[in-house]
Design a protein around this motif. Structure first.
Motif, short mmCIF file in Angstrom:
data_model
loop_
_atom_site.label_atom_id
_atom_site.label_comp_id
_atom_site.label_asym_id
_atom_site.label_seq_id
_atom_site.Cartn_x
_atom_site.Cartn_y
_atom_site.Cartn_z
N GLN A 240 -46.63 47.88 30.40
CA GLN A 240 -46.10 46.70 31.07
C GLN A 240 -47.02 45.52 30.80
O GLN A 240 -48.21 45.56 31.10
CB GLN A 240 -46.01 46.95 32.58
N VAL A 241 -46.46 44.47 30.23
CA VAL A 241 -47.26 43.28 29.92
C VAL A 241 -47.56 42.51 31.19
O VAL A 241 -46.68 42.27 32.02
CB VAL A 241 -46.52 42.39 28.91
N GLN A 242 -48.81 42.12 31.31
CA GLN A 242 -49.22 41.28 32.44
C GLN A 242 -50.05 40.12 31.94
O GLN A 242 -50.93 40.28 31.09
CB GLN A 242 -50.03 42.09 33.45
N LEU A 243 -49.75 38.95 32.46
CA LEU A 243 -50.55 37.75 32.22
C LEU A 243 -51.00 37.26 33.59
O LEU A 243 -50.16 36.92 34.42
CB LEU A 243 -49.73 36.67 31.51
N VAL A 244 -52.29 37.25 33.82
CA VAL A 244 -52.81 36.90 35.14
C VAL A 244 -53.69 35.66 35.02
O VAL A 244 -54.75 35.69 34.39
CB VAL A 244 -53.61 38.07 35.75
N GLU A 245 -53.23 34.58 35.63
CA GLU A 245 -53.97 33.31 35.58
C GLU A 245 -54.97 33.24 36.74
O GLU A 245 -54.76 33.82 37.80
CB GLU A 245 -53.03 32.11 35.68
N SER A 246 -56.00 32.47 36.51
CA SER A 246 -56.97 32.17 37.56
C SER A 246 -57.65 30.85 37.22
O SER A 246 -57.54 30.35 36.10
CB SER A 246 -58.01 33.28 37.69
N GLY A 247 -58.33 30.28 38.23
CA GLY A 247 -59.14 29.10 37.97
C GLY A 247 -58.57 27.79 38.47
O GLY A 247 -59.22 26.75 38.37
#
Length: 124
Positions: A1-8
């Motif tokens: 499962q592709v995950q893109l997790v942003e932060s900042g």
């Protein structure tokens, strides 16, 4: 499962800087283009910047060229967006995205993986 997790994301004064990160997982991104879009309240989502996962060559929207810098760390599977000289009009929800080629990514349509978004608010 592709995950893109942003932060900042966060609140910053005009003229200030913020660095966003996007940690990607779930597949190999070789050959892919990674990028950032943003959506301000009441406006459509717009393309901000893209980078080739392989070459690192960047493509910037005119509105951010010279102020934003995209980079990637292939070893960490992470893409960064350094945002300098921020303006109130940069206020938006910023989304990380991945597409199989530049055209698909920039279109913002189907075939793209999306992150959940991170808010950047620039005060005047």
């Amino acid at each position: 499962q592709v995950q893109l997790v942003e932060s900042g994301g966060g609140l910053v004064q005009a003229g200030g800087s913020v660095r966003l990160s996007c940690a990607a997982s779930g597949r190999s991104f070789t050959g892919y283009y990674m990028g950032w879009f943003r959506q301000a309240p009441g406006k459509e989502r717009e393309f901000v910047v893209a980078v080739s996962w392989d070459s690192g060559y960047p493509y910037y929207a005119d509105s951010v060229r010279g102020r934003f810098t995209i980079s990637r760390d292939n070893a960490k599977n992470t893409v960064y967006l350094q945002m300098d000289s921020l303006k109130p009009e940069d206020t938006a929800l910023y989304y990380c995205a991945a597409g199989p080629n530049y055209s698909v990514l920039v279109s913002g349509n189907s075939g793209i993986y999306w992150g959940q978004g991170t808010q950047v608010t620039v005060s005047s």
